[in-house]
Design a protein around this motif. Sequence first.
Motif, mmCIF file in Angstrom:
data_model
loop_
_atom_site.group_PDB
_atom_site.id
_atom_site.type_symbol
_atom_site.label_atom_id
_atom_site.label_comp_id
_atom_site.label_asym_id
_atom_site.label_seq_id
_atom_site.Cartn_x
_atom_site.Cartn_y
_atom_site.Cartn_z
ATOM 1 N N GLY A 187 33.824 35.966 32.833
ATOM 2 C CA GLY A 187 35.212 36.364 33.034
ATOM 3 C C GLY A 187 35.789 35.855 34.338
ATOM 4 N N ASN A 188 34.953 35.823 35.381
ATOM 5 C CA ASN A 188 35.410 35.328 36.677
ATOM 6 C C ASN A 188 35.762 33.853 36.604
ATOM 7 O OD1 ASN A 188 35.399 37.627 38.310
ATOM 8 N ND2 ASN A 188 33.210 37.483 38.668
ATOM 9 N N ILE A 189 34.949 33.096 35.890
ATOM 10 C CA ILE A 189 35.225 31.663 35.743
ATOM 11 C C ILE A 189 36.488 31.451 34.910
ATOM 12 C CG2 ILE A 189 34.382 29.486 34.779
ATOM 13 C CD1 ILE A 189 33.009 30.367 37.348
ATOM 14 N N TYR B 265 53.382 46.495 42.215
ATOM 15 C CA TYR B 265 53.424 47.947 42.068
ATOM 16 C C TYR B 265 54.394 48.328 40.947
ATOM 17 C CZ TYR B 265 52.383 52.587 44.052
ATOM 18 O OH TYR B 265 51.920 53.865 44.271
ATOM 19 N N LEU B 266 55.496 47.601 40.847
ATOM 20 C CA LEU B 266 56.418 47.790 39.727
ATOM 21 C C LEU B 266 55.710 47.490 38.411
ATOM 22 C CD1 LEU B 266 59.117 48.068 38.205
ATOM 23 C CD2 LEU B 266 59.699 45.743 38.967
ATOM 24 N N ASN B 267 54.912 46.448 38.392
ATOM 25 C CA ASN B 267 54.173 46.107 37.175
ATOM 26 C C ASN B 267 53.162 47.200 36.816
ATOM 27 O OD1 ASN B 267 53.710 44.222 35.038
ATOM 28 N ND2 ASN B 267 51.790 43.652 36.010
ATOM 29 N N TYR B 268 52.503 47.766 37.828
ATOM 30 C CA TYR B 268 51.575 48.880 37.611
ATOM 31 C C TYR B 268 52.306 50.055 36.964
ATOM 32 C CZ TYR B 268 48.817 53.021 38.886
ATOM 33 O OH TYR B 268 48.132 54.214 38.854
ATOM 34 N N PHE B 269 53.483 50.369 37.472
ATOM 35 C CA PHE B 269 54.318 51.452 36.946
ATOM 36 C C PHE B 269 54.692 51.165 35.488
ATOM 37 C CE2 PHE B 269 58.676 53.187 36.382
ATOM 38 C CZ PHE B 269 58.432 54.536 36.626
ATOM 39 N N ALA B 270 55.095 49.928 35.209
ATOM 40 C CA ALA B 270 55.511 49.548 33.853
ATOM 41 C C ALA B 270 54.340 49.589 32.876
ATOM 42 C CB ALA B 270 56.128 48.151 33.869
ATOM 43 N N ASN C 298 38.808 52.663 35.956
ATOM 44 C CA ASN C 298 40.161 53.135 35.654
ATOM 45 C C ASN C 298 41.126 51.963 35.489
ATOM 46 O OD1 ASN C 298 40.228 56.319 36.193
ATOM 47 N ND2 ASN C 298 38.841 55.395 37.669
ATOM 48 N N SER C 299 40.613 50.865 34.939
ATOM 49 C CA SER C 299 41.404 49.644 34.808
ATOM 50 C C SER C 299 41.365 49.114 33.383
ATOM 51 C CB SER C 299 40.870 48.566 35.752
ATOM 52 O OG SER C 299 40.980 48.946 37.099
ATOM 53 N N ARG C 300 42.331 48.281 33.073
ATOM 54 C CA ARG C 300 42.284 47.505 31.835
ATOM 55 C C ARG C 300 42.648 46.054 32.143
ATOM 56 N NH1 ARG C 300 47.541 47.244 29.273
ATOM 57 N NH2 ARG C 300 49.058 48.635 30.265
ATOM 58 N N VAL C 301 42.616 45.219 31.132
ATOM 59 C CA VAL C 301 42.788 43.781 31.307
ATOM 60 C C VAL C 301 44.110 43.471 32.015
ATOM 61 C CG1 VAL C 301 42.990 41.567 30.103
ATOM 62 C CG2 VAL C 301 41.429 43.323 29.252
ATOM 63 N N GLN D 289 46.788 53.149 30.935
ATOM 64 C CA GLN D 289 46.236 52.893 32.263
ATOM 65 C C GLN D 289 46.943 51.684 32.865
ATOM 66 O OE1 GLN D 289 45.078 53.101 35.479
ATOM 67 N NE2 GLN D 289 43.657 54.481 34.436
ATOM 68 N N GLY D 290 47.451 51.846 34.065
ATOM 69 C CA GLY D 290 48.202 50.760 34.688
ATOM 70 C C GLY D 290 47.379 49.846 35.573
ATOM 71 N N LEU D 291 46.265 50.347 36.076
ATOM 72 C CA LEU D 291 45.491 49.591 37.071
ATOM 73 C C LEU D 291 44.728 48.446 36.427
ATOM 74 C CD1 LEU D 291 45.126 49.939 40.143
ATOM 75 C CD2 LEU D 291 42.979 51.121 39.673
ATOM 76 N N TRP D 292 44.432 47.420 37.215
ATOM 77 C CA TRP D 292 43.642 46.278 36.764
ATOM 78 C C TRP D 292 42.862 45.710 37.933
ATOM 79 C CZ3 TRP D 292 48.854 46.105 37.725
ATOM 80 C CH2 TRP D 292 49.306 45.157 38.652
ATOM 81 N N LEU D 293 41.788 45.000 37.633
ATOM 82 C CA LEU D 293 41.079 44.253 38.665
ATOM 83 C C LEU D 293 41.754 42.896 38.795
ATOM 84 C CD1 LEU D 293 37.279 44.987 38.069
ATOM 85 C CD2 LEU D 293 38.836 46.028 39.722
ATOM 86 N N GLN D 294 42.179 42.586 39.982
ATOM 87 C CA GLN D 294 42.977 41.387 40.235
ATOM 88 C C GLN D 294 42.129 40.286 40.870
ATOM 89 O OE1 GLN D 294 46.297 40.922 39.836
ATOM 90 N NE2 GLN D 294 46.999 39.448 41.354
ATOM 91 N N PRO D 295 42.107 39.100 40.249
ATOM 92 C CA PRO D 295 41.526 37.973 40.977
ATOM 93 C C PRO D 295 42.325 37.807 42.266
ATOM 94 C CG PRO D 295 41.864 37.402 38.669
ATOM 95 C CD PRO D 295 42.584 38.695 38.908
ATOM 96 N N SER D 296 41.657 37.878 43.407
ATOM 97 C CA SER D 296 42.384 37.877 44.677
ATOM 98 C C SER D 296 43.051 36.544 44.936
ATOM 99 C CB SER D 296 41.446 38.209 45.830
ATOM 100 O OG SER D 296 40.383 37.269 45.895
#
Length: 443
Positions: A146-148, A220-225, A393-396, A317-324
């Motif tokens: 997934g990282n690649i 943060y707006l995207n997280y809310f949406a 607590n994240s999704r894609v 769920q609004g949170l996600w793991l973000q590629p930095s």
Amino acid sequence: MNVKKNASLLVMLATIASMVAACTPGGGGSAPVETKQPTAAGATPTPSSDKNVELRMMWWGSQARHDATLKVIDLFEKKNPNIKINGEYMGSDGYFDKLNTQVAGGNAPDLIQLGNNYPDYVSRSALLDINPYMGKEINVDNFDKGNIESGAMDGKQYGIILGSNAFGIAYNTELIKKSGLQPPTGKWTWDEFGKYAQDLTKALGKGYYGAVDESRFPLYLNYFARQTNKTLYKDGKAGLGKEEIANWFTLWDNYRKAGSTPPAEVTAAYTEAPENSSFVEGKTAMHLIWSNQITAYQKLMKDEINVVLPPTGGSAQGLWLQPSQFMTINAKSKNPKEAAMFISFMVNDPEATMILGSERGVPGSSKARDALKASATPVDKKVYDYIDIASKNSRVPDREIPNGKEFETTLINMSQKVGFAKETIDNAAQEVFAAAEKAIGKK
């Protein structure tokens, strides 16, 4: 006479033998003659790694990131004395404006740090497909699939992930103690978050505020949406409408009126990056930050900080793991092989990964992650602990909105106008929605 014939025969045999040896790979015992292989039309010849090469590398970040990256460059140059890398670095403000100017002018650096907006640069033909270097100059043996894939699109590889992050609410432990309130747990709704921030403001007194006004930040707006199954960008068009944007502005307007966040004139004085932050100055008790920023913020603060999950709401769920960030290579680089070598060094070399730590996020290499965990400082441990919580607590993640910087500029302007009561929420929401459509539709 027989002796002369035998001598002539020996000379002839020796000549034939030497000719055969010259045609045999490795034969003859002497150094082979270097030959230039023909280059396909339009292809850039790859230089050998023993030639003197000079590269340019561009990135944004805090001073902590600059210092660590420069140390890694020095280490790479010592191990590869024929390669010199000139760093070009700055804060996040103005970074993409400068990069865009360089891309348009055809003089962008060889190595370019990008975020999830890298597809914007793919569409401009500004990035090199690095597939030819994968598994060779670039080692990805210890990377999760997934990282690649996060750095790939349309069957081509454009970047190598430098780390993964998640944002959360950082809080100043000393201000919380001073207020007499219990520390936040991260199990809260938007209303509960606003009420807690309001209570902090009242308890701390004049000049202090419970939370930073975060209404200007697109992610943060995207997280809310996302909590109502919306998103800034989906399937080639805006994934949220005027209503969701108006709800966002209303939420923060209510916080502002309740005293949960500072008045507009205070908010406008800060970018809220580590070097210019009301949170760092101890004027606000809570601030939304990325997990990889914990170290940078903590280095600038005397008071200890901790991080908890942001507010929840809606049905999803609004949170996600973000590629930095990703490290990419300029499509016009004259030295792509050496650039690829540095990328691999940056994400794999044991010394390099220890120097960089988790400043750009939790590394993509499992080997690097294990090494960092084993020697984690108390601050680094907070990063890993929070990523563990966030991942549960994240999704894609969604693809970021194209031309996101232009959209962000409008969101910042409109949030400020709403804060100063210079624009109605409905009109501001319409302006932001129109900016999203314009950004997406721009070629």
